[in-house]
Design a protein around this motif. Structure first.
Motif, PDB file in Angstrom:
ATOM      1  N   TYR A  47      15.946  34.245  21.992  1.00 25.97           N
ATOM      2  CA  TYR A  47      15.238  35.114  21.043  1.00 25.97           C
ATOM      3  C   TYR A  47      15.801  34.938  19.628  1.00 25.97           C
ATOM      4  N   LEU A  48      17.126  34.961  19.508  1.00 25.70           N
ATOM      5  CA  LEU A  48      17.739  34.808  18.188  1.00 25.70           C
ATOM      6  C   LEU A  48      17.373  33.472  17.559  1.00 25.70           C
ATOM      7  N   ARG A  49      17.323  32.419  18.364  1.00 30.91           N
ATOM      8  CA  ARG A  49      16.900  31.122  17.843  1.00 30.91           C
ATOM      9  C   ARG A  49      15.461  31.180  17.342  1.00 30.91           C
ATOM     10  N   SER A  50      14.609  31.954  18.045  1.00 38.73           N
ATOM     11  CA  SER A  50      13.191  32.035  17.663  1.00 38.73           C
ATOM     12  C   SER A  50      12.997  32.679  16.290  1.00 38.73           C
ATOM     13  N   LEU A  51      13.994  33.382  15.797  1.00 39.28           N
ATOM     14  CA  LEU A  51      13.903  34.015  14.483  1.00 39.28           C
ATOM     15  C   LEU A  51      14.074  33.003  13.345  1.00 39.28           C
ATOM     16  N   ASN A  52      14.522  31.795  13.689  1.00 36.64           N
ATOM     17  CA  ASN A  52      14.636  30.677  12.737  1.00 36.64           C
ATOM     18  C   ASN A  52      15.536  30.952  11.540  1.00 36.64           C
ATOM     19  N   TYR A  53      16.631  31.658  11.777  1.00 30.18           N
ATOM     20  CA  TYR A  53      17.611  31.863  10.712  1.00 30.18           C
ATOM     21  C   TYR A  53      18.414  30.584  10.532  1.00 30.18           C
ATOM     22  N   ASP A  54      18.925  30.387   9.328  1.00 29.53           N
ATOM     23  CA  ASP A  54      19.785  29.235   9.074  1.00 29.53           C
ATOM     24  C   ASP A  54      21.002  29.308   9.992  1.00 29.53           C
ATOM     25  N   PRO A  55      21.515  28.154  10.454  1.00 30.31           N
ATOM     26  CA  PRO A  55      22.727  28.165  11.275  1.00 30.31           C
ATOM     27  C   PRO A  55      23.858  28.910  10.557  1.00 30.31           C
ATOM     28  N   GLY A  56      24.592  29.702  11.305  1.00 30.29           N
ATOM     29  CA  GLY A  56      25.707  30.444  10.738  1.00 30.29           C
ATOM     30  C   GLY A  56      25.311  31.741  10.056  1.00 30.29           C
ATOM     31  N   SER A  57      24.040  32.141  10.192  1.00 37.36           N
ATOM     32  CA  SER A  57      23.609  33.411   9.596  1.00 37.36           C
ATOM     33  C   SER A  57      24.384  34.567  10.218  1.00 37.36           C
ATOM     34  N   ASN A  58      24.543  35.626   9.445  1.00 37.42           N
ATOM     35  CA  ASN A  58      25.277  36.798   9.921  1.00 37.42           C
ATOM     36  C   ASN A  58      24.334  37.771  10.615  1.00 37.42           C
ATOM     37  N   ILE A  59      24.754  38.208  11.802  1.00 38.33           N
ATOM     38  CA  ILE A  59      23.994  39.183  12.585  1.00 38.33           C
ATOM     39  C   ILE A  59      24.950  40.304  12.962  1.00 38.33           C
ATOM     40  N   ALA A  60      24.574  41.514  12.591  1.00 40.99           N
ATOM     41  CA  ALA A  60      25.451  42.676  12.784  1.00 40.99           C
ATOM     42  C   ALA A  60      25.247  43.329  14.152  1.00 40.99           C
ATOM     43  N   LEU A  61      26.280  44.070  14.553  1.00 41.00           N
ATOM     44  CA  LEU A  61      26.278  44.856  15.799  1.00 41.00           C
ATOM     45  C   LEU A  61      26.829  46.235  15.469  1.00 41.00           C
ATOM     46  N   MET A  62      26.104  47.279  15.869  1.00 40.56           N
ATOM     47  CA  MET A  62      26.623  48.622  15.667  1.00 40.56           C
ATOM     48  C   MET A  62      26.410  49.408  16.954  1.00 40.56           C
ATOM     49  N   SER A  63      27.508  49.670  17.657  1.00 36.56           N
ATOM     50  CA  SER A  63      27.427  50.371  18.932  1.00 36.56           C
ATOM     51  C   SER A  63      28.819  50.804  19.357  1.00 36.56           C
ATOM     52  N   ASN A  64      28.864  51.853  20.165  1.00 40.08           N
ATOM     53  CA  ASN A  64      30.093  52.158  20.878  1.00 40.08           C
ATOM     54  C   ASN A  64      30.277  51.091  21.952  1.00 40.08           C
ATOM     55  N   ASN A  65      31.441  51.068  22.574  1.00 39.65           N
ATOM     56  CA  ASN A  65      31.722  50.085  23.606  1.00 39.65           C
ATOM     57  C   ASN A  65      30.697  50.161  24.734  1.00 39.65           C
ATOM     58  N   CYS A  66      30.183  49.006  25.104  1.00 40.81           N
ATOM     59  CA  CYS A  66      29.277  48.902  26.257  1.00 40.81           C
ATOM     60  C   CYS A  66      29.163  47.420  26.615  1.00 40.81           C
ATOM     61  N   ALA A  67      28.703  47.162  27.818  1.00 39.97           N
ATOM     62  CA  ALA A  67      28.584  45.777  28.291  1.00 39.97           C
ATOM     63  C   ALA A  67      27.667  44.952  27.392  1.00 39.97           C
ATOM     64  N   HIS A  68      26.575  45.548  26.948  1.00 36.10           N
ATOM     65  CA  HIS A  68      25.622  44.788  26.137  1.00 36.10           C
ATOM     66  C   HIS A  68      26.136  44.473  24.735  1.00 36.10           C
ATOM     67  N   TRP A  69      27.120  45.215  24.257  1.00 36.92           N
ATOM     68  CA  TRP A  69      27.737  44.871  22.967  1.00 36.92           C
ATOM     69  C   TRP A  69      28.363  43.484  23.086  1.00 36.92           C
ATOM     70  N   ILE A  70      29.103  43.268  24.169  1.00 36.92           N
ATOM     71  CA  ILE A  70      29.765  41.970  24.369  1.00 36.92           C
ATOM     72  C   ILE A  70      28.723  40.883  24.607  1.00 36.92           C
ATOM     73  N   MET A  71      27.681  41.201  25.377  1.00 35.37           N
ATOM     74  CA  MET A  71      26.625  40.219  25.613  1.00 35.37           C
ATOM     75  C   MET A  71      25.946  39.828  24.297  1.00 35.37           C
ATOM     76  N   ALA A  72      25.688  40.801  23.433  1.00 34.23           N
ATOM     77  CA  ALA A  72      25.058  40.504  22.142  1.00 34.23           C
ATOM     78  C   ALA A  72      25.963  39.609  21.294  1.00 34.23           C
ATOM     79  N   ASP A  73      27.258  39.902  21.304  1.00 34.10           N
ATOM     80  CA  ASP A  73      28.209  39.092  20.550  1.00 34.10           C
ATOM     81  C   ASP A  73      28.168  37.638  21.036  1.00 34.10           C
ATOM     82  N   LEU A  74      28.201  37.446  22.343  1.00 37.12           N
ATOM     83  CA  LEU A  74      28.134  36.092  22.905  1.00 37.12           C
ATOM     84  C   LEU A  74      26.807  35.409  22.546  1.00 37.12           C
ATOM     85  N   ALA A  75      25.708  36.164  22.597  1.00 42.98           N
ATOM     86  CA  ALA A  75      24.394  35.591  22.274  1.00 42.98           C
ATOM     87  C   ALA A  75      24.328  35.158  20.814  1.00 42.98           C
ATOM     88  N   ILE A  76      24.925  35.943  19.936  1.00 44.13           N
ATOM     89  CA  ILE A  76      24.964  35.580  18.515  1.00 44.13           C
ATOM     90  C   ILE A  76      25.672  34.239  18.357  1.00 44.13           C
TER      91      ILE A  76
END
Length: 189
Positions: A47-76
């Motif tokens: 999905y993130l690739r489909s957004l066609n951002y330049d390589p190395g673009s910054n993507i933020a995360l705002m959440s308390n600790n949860c499993a999907h926070w780590i998954m989102a970080d890895l996906a970024i």
């Protein structure tokens, strides 16, 4: 080894073993195997690739600790971008300063208390996605993790990052003024 390299090794060696245990607000508990985490991370990376951002673009995360926070970080990282984690207790003013300073193109909104007070700090041009434990109002308004899981296929390649590639930008708590950016490369994580 980079964080992604270590993740790939774990998936290979321990695919059916439990990676994360996520307690939910209703008292239920969900266990995620390494294989399931890999599937979700790869799907979000697609999905993130489909957004066609330049390589190395910054993507933020705002959440308390949860499993999907780590998954989102890895996906970024898997999509070739840099994560910008935000403390889940920031004021709208600090959120805006961080998102504008970092030039974040998108942000994951997750498990938060006080989201209504935080929301005005999110610039209008930041693409928003929600994690499964995000406030209901946010999940209805933005692109939701579960919808993405249903609509995209996982990437099949296993992208790597160099040790000196930027992995994350962490902003200090701002106790001496506005938060300051600290850049961590893959070798630092």
């Amino acid at each position: 080894s980079t964080p992604l390299g270590a993740f790939y090794q774990r998936v290979e060696a321990q695919a059916s073993e439990v990676c994360f245990v996520q307690p939910n607000p209703d008292g239920s508990i969900v266990e995620f195997t390494w294989q399931e985490v890999d599937r979700q991370v790869r799907t979000m990376a697609a999905y993130l690739r489909s957004l066609n951002y330049d390589p190395g673009s910054n993507i933020a995360l705002m959440s308390n600790n949860c499993a999907h926070w780590i998954m989102a970080d890895l996906a970024i990282w898997m999509a070739g971008h840099t994560s910008v984690p935000l403390y889940p207790v920031l004021t709208a003013k600090s959120i805006r300063q961080i998102l504008e300073h970092s030039g974040s193109k998108a942000m994951f909104v997750g498990k938060l208390t006080g989201y209504d007070e935080m929301k005005p700090g999110i610039p209008e041009d930041v693409h928003l996605m929600t994690l499964p434990l995000a406030p209901d109002a946010a999940r209805k308004e933005y692109v939701d993790w579960d919808e993405i899981m249903d609509q995209f296929e996982p990437i099949s390649d296993s992208p790597t990052r160099a040790l000196d590639d930027l992995a994350t930008i962490i902003y200090t708590s701002g106790t001496t003024g506005m938060p300051k950016a600290v850049m961590w490369r893959n070798e630092d994580v």
